[in-house]
Write an enzyme that holds these catalytic residues in place. Structure first.
Site, mmCIF file in Angstrom:
data_model
loop_
_atom_site.group_PDB
_atom_site.id
_atom_site.type_symbol
_atom_site.label_atom_id
_atom_site.label_comp_id
_atom_site.label_asym_id
_atom_site.label_seq_id
_atom_site.Cartn_x
_atom_site.Cartn_y
_atom_site.Cartn_z
ATOM 1 N N ASP A 1 0.845 -1.189 0.000
ATOM 2 C CA ASP A 1 0.000 0.000 0.000
ATOM 3 C C ASP A 1 0.884 1.243 0.000
ATOM 4 O OD1 ASP A 1 -1.908 1.934 0.415
ATOM 5 O OD2 ASP A 1 -2.106 1.507 2.563
ATOM 6 N N ASN B 1 -0.369 4.566 -0.012
ATOM 7 C CA ASN B 1 -0.946 5.820 0.499
ATOM 8 C C ASN B 1 -1.655 5.675 1.844
ATOM 9 O OD1 ASN B 1 -3.080 4.324 -0.336
ATOM 10 N ND2 ASN B 1 -4.054 5.927 -1.559
ATOM 11 N N ASP C 1 -4.078 3.821 3.001
ATOM 12 C CA ASP C 1 -5.503 3.517 3.195
ATOM 13 C C ASP C 1 -5.725 2.036 3.534
ATOM 14 O OD1 ASP C 1 -5.050 2.291 0.785
ATOM 15 O OD2 ASP C 1 -6.673 3.301 -0.315
ATOM 16 N N ASP D 1 -1.842 -1.164 -3.784
ATOM 17 C CA ASP D 1 -2.154 -0.403 -4.996
ATOM 18 C C ASP D 1 -1.004 -0.456 -6.001
ATOM 19 O OD1 ASP D 1 -0.282 1.524 -3.923
ATOM 20 O OD2 ASP D 1 -1.909 2.135 -2.579
ATOM 21 N N ASP E 1 -4.895 -10.413 -15.466
ATOM 22 C CA ASP E 1 -5.956 -11.388 -15.273
ATOM 23 C C ASP E 1 -7.104 -10.984 -16.190
ATOM 24 O OD1 ASP E 1 -7.553 -13.381 -13.863
ATOM 25 O OD2 ASP E 1 -6.138 -13.043 -12.223
ATOM 26 N N GLU F 1 -6.968 -20.598 -16.578
ATOM 27 C CA GLU F 1 -7.317 -21.272 -15.332
ATOM 28 C C GLU F 1 -8.454 -22.232 -15.668
ATOM 29 O OE1 GLU F 1 -9.046 -20.532 -10.878
ATOM 30 O OE2 GLU F 1 -10.018 -19.759 -12.659
ATOM 31 N N HIS G 1 -4.169 -17.117 -4.931
ATOM 32 C CA HIS G 1 -5.045 -16.368 -4.031
ATOM 33 C C HIS G 1 -6.295 -17.144 -3.646
ATOM 34 C CE1 HIS G 1 -6.546 -16.074 -8.029
ATOM 35 N NE2 HIS G 1 -7.691 -15.592 -7.578
HETATM 36 O O1 TEU Z 1 -11.395 -19.238 -9.449
HETATM 37 C C1 TEU Z 1 -12.161 -20.261 -9.948
HETATM 38 C C2 TEU Z 1 -12.387 -21.484 -9.144
HETATM 39 O O2 TEU Z 1 -13.064 -22.369 -9.576
HETATM 40 C C3 TEU Z 1 -11.838 -21.670 -7.806
HETATM 41 O O3 TEU Z 1 -10.523 -21.602 -7.659
HETATM 42 C C4 TEU Z 1 -12.690 -20.964 -6.806
HETATM 43 O O4 TEU Z 1 -12.092 -19.861 -6.238
HETATM 44 C C5 TEU Z 1 -13.061 -21.866 -5.663
HETATM 45 O O5 TEU Z 1 -12.399 -23.035 -5.726
HETATM 46 C C6 TEU Z 1 -14.557 -22.115 -5.701
HETATM 47 O O6 TEU Z 1 -14.882 -23.188 -4.899
HETATM 48 C C7 TEU Z 1 -11.333 -18.051 -10.152
HETATM 49 C C8 TEU Z 1 -10.562 -17.023 -9.365
HETATM 50 O O7 TEU Z 1 -9.244 -17.452 -9.203
HETATM 51 C C9 TEU Z 1 -11.265 -16.762 -8.071
HETATM 52 O O8 TEU Z 1 -10.566 -15.910 -7.226
HETATM 53 C C10 TEU Z 1 -12.618 -16.190 -8.389
HETATM 54 O O9 TEU Z 1 -13.369 -16.062 -7.215
HETATM 55 C C11 TEU Z 1 -13.382 -17.066 -9.376
HETATM 56 O O10 TEU Z 1 -12.596 -17.522 -10.462
HETATM 57 C C12 TEU Z 1 -14.513 -16.272 -9.982
HETATM 58 O O11 TEU Z 1 -14.016 -15.281 -10.813
HETATM 59 CA CA CA Z 2 -3.622 2.163 -1.097
#
Ligand code: TEU
Ligand code: CA
Length: 625
Positions: free
Chosen positions: A102, A104, A106, A110, A179, A333, A404
């Site tokens: 971050d 700034n 908040d 960013d 993404d 993905e 994530h």
């Molecule tokens: O994730 C898709 C997905 O199927 C999974 O990894 C999901 O987060 C989880 O397992 C559901 O049970 C992608 C993104 O990486 C995720 O962060 C998003 O929430 C999702 O698509 C929707 O855009």
């Molecule tokens: Ca920030």
């Protein structure tokens, strides 16, 4: 064409069939030998429900046939020389912007924060960065619900900041991929607003509307349909109630997406990670999901969209019109696709995607993310052997444990702190010496672990919050929270730990999500000063790769495949042979023999000729060339 009279061996010869049988075997913990048994192989499909004492319904066979017959192609053999490409030599680093840095105060990461840390990423030895979404969004799912594809999320900065980021990344000789979330948009996107409010406009079927819902469920709990008062219809959302699925059948929509992607390529980005891209084609008529599959998987309908009838066509179209003219890289993905389907999505002669993320290695079979259990590294070994031996030279594997959406890998394997450092380094050795393109998730290079969350109020993720509410209907709050704690995506979303100061040097203000005390011991600053740190080990390994191109293009051969806890493989080309020697267990393992040659890198300082110590991992160079 497969029919009810087809035999299981015919199913196994079909790419989808093969992946499903392999996947089911994993899920039910059945050995692959069962599938190789001649009696089983010759069973006809129509006899299955009876044989399984009707644990499968009659309808199951027809659903399965429809799915299998979606794919008429099989992949070519993967022998022959690998084609070279920059992304086959690169190591990627995933940034989750909200939690990286971050600038700034908040409490929200960013773009200027990212820019200020590019030297850190470069010095780590990274070649390319993947940025999780930074587009304008109401943040129901932290940016995976896009309101405007052509605008930067205000909290993250401006378009000028983004342009500066592209320049700064390229200045350091790195690449940047974004993404791309095009299976769905936010319900606040202009297209959706118009589809609802102007039913005569061209937007009317940019999304998937039906007079009646089917039985599909959302990945974030409950039905996948919202009732839309204005249209007196239902609209589909496979994810949250604010993430509306786009209708890829509509050619105008596809064109708008292509144009939008081009504008980002014009800005100089090098490629994309395509969010749930295998879900974009839904089966005609949106039939109900099978009860059997729904019960097994925990959600309904996936067989009608995870590998839909027009998927290859849409990908090829996008590749031809957008990716190829700009020489853009793409990694899809693709949850649920196994090895054979992945081949058909990524083989170099098919011009669809460059790579995919497949997910079957993230949980030990028989478990889901929300089960509290210890991940079995023996399973990771068998999964990797299977992919390395079968994916072939037309396709490039992606190598990752974290992102994530998943808890931290060290915590899943063994949460005992005495193993944290060796285990962190062992994971690095595997990921950075197998054949494939590694993706490191922010904080993985420090050995970050799961957070010590105490109450549901401390969690932020829509998936966790929805699931908690659902679970509370059938169990106590304590029990429900324990389940959420095991699998919550928030473990990966706490701020990056830069130093031991307040808020870990992530921000001057209170972060958007709670962080525990771990940053006092585990942070970038202290690890840079400590030669034995996980961070240093990553730096060494990343530098090592650049000196040993055998890791990019050499062969992989495994030995001792059946021996418990022992993971040994060789990387070979005309110039050299490396041996990677690993103990996957938390006990000493008696050595049979030590690899010949020189030990170049290891997570234990001293060599012990007698034992491989807990989670010991070393790289040896053989011969004297
Ligand atoms: O994730 C898709 C997905 O199927 C999974 O990894 C999901 O987060 C989880 O397992 C559901 O049970 C992608 C993104 O990486 C995720 O962060 C998003 O929430 C999702 O698509 C929707 O855009
Ligand atoms: Ca920030």
């Amino acid at each position: 064409m497969l029919t009810r009279k087809s035999r299981l061996k015919d199913v196994y010869a079909n790419p989808i069939g093969r992946d499903i049988l392999d996947r089911a075997a994993l899920q039910l913990n059945i050995s692959k030998k069962v599938i190789a048994n001649p009696f089983i192989r010759n069973l006809r499909l129509k006899t299955l429900p009876k044989l399984l004492k009707r644990r499968l319904s009659e309808g199951f066979v027809d659903t399965l046939l429809t799915l299998l017959n979606t794919e008429q192609d099989t992949a070519m053999s993967g022998d022959g020389k690998m084609q070279k490409a920059w992304w086959k030599e690169a190591v990627f680093y995933q940034i989750y912007p909200r939690s990286f840095k971050d600038s700034n105060g908040d409490g929200i990461g960013d773009l200027q924060g990212i820019i200020s840390k590019l030297d850190y990423i470069k010095e780590l030895g990274i070649d390319a960065i993947w940025l999780s979404p930074i587009y304008d969004s109401p943040n129901d799912d932290n940016g995976y619900d896009i309101r405007d594809y052509n605008k930067i999320m205000t909290e993250f900065g401006t378009m000028e900041d983004f342009e500066e980021l592209v320049i700064e990344v390229h200045k350091r000789d790195m690449k940047l991929i974004m993404d791309l979330v095009v299976n769905h948009t936010s319900d606040e996107h202009e297209w959706y607003q118009k589809a609802v409010k102007e039913p005569e406009s061209k937007y009317r079927d940019y999304y998937i509307f039906q007079d009646k819902p089917n039985n599909w469920t959302s990945f974030f709990s409950g039905s996948a349909w919202n009732y839309v008062e204005e249209r007196q219809q239902y609209a589909l959302h496979l994810f949250s109630k604010k993430q509306m699925d786009l209708n890829w059948e509509n050619e105008n929509l596809r064109q708008e997406i292509h144009e939008m992607v081009k504008t980002w390529l014009e800005k100089g980005v090098d490629g994309f990670r395509l969010d749930v891209i295998n879900y974009i084609s839904k089966r005609n008529g949106l039939p109900d999901g099978s009860e059997d599959i729904g019960r097994l998987m925990g959600y309904y309908g996936a067989e009608h969209y995870f590998y839909g009838p027009r998927l290859h066509e849409y990908l090829r179209e996008m590749n031809e019109k957008v990716f190829r003219p700009y020489n853009a890289f793409s990694v899809g993905e693709t949850p649920g696709t196994g090895l054979e389907m992945s081949k058909l999505l990524t083989a170099d002669y098919r011009y669809e995607l460059d790579m995919v993320f497949s997910f079957d290695h993230l949980e030990t079979p028989g478990h889901t993310r929300f089960d509290e259990y210890q991940y079995d590294l023996g399973y990771l070994k068998s999964y990797m052997i299977y992919w390395m031996e079968n994916y072939g030279n037309h396709c490039q594997p992606s190598l990752f444990y974290e992102n994530h959406d998943n808890p931290r890998m060290i915590s899943k394997i063994n949460a005992d702190p005495q193993y944290r450092i060796v285990l962190g380094k062992l994971l690095a050795v595997i990921q950075l010496t197998l054949r494939g393109t590694p993706f490191i998730y922010q904080g993985q290079e420090l050995g970050m672990v799961n957070q010590d969350f105490h109450t549901i109020e401390e969690l932020r993720d829509v998936e966790s919050l929805n699931l908690y509410n659902k679970l509370c209907k059938t169990m106590g709050k304590k029990e429900a929270f324990a389940k959420i704690l095991a699998g919550t995506r928030d473990h990966a979303r706490t701020p990056m730990q830069w130093n031991n100061q307040q808020y870990a040097g992530f921000s001057d203000g209170e972060p958007w999500i709670r962080m525990d005390e771990d940053y006092k011991y585990c942070n970038v600053e202290s690890q840079l000063q400590d030669e034995d740190s996980i961070l240093h080990f990553y730096q060494e390994l990343l530098a090592f790769r650049k000196e040993h191109s055998v890791i990019y293009y050499g062969e992989v051969c495994f030995t001792n495949k059946k021996e418990k806890d022992l993971f040994i493989y060789y990387r070979k080309d005309e110039t050299e042979t490396l041996c990677i020697e690993i103990n996957l267990g938390s006990y000493n393992k008696k050595r049979k023999k030590c690899p010949q040659g020189v030990r170049l890198l290891s997570n234990y300082a001293e060599l012990s000729p007698v034992f491989l110590r807990p989670y010991e991992a070393s790289i040896w160079k053989q011969g004297n060339k």
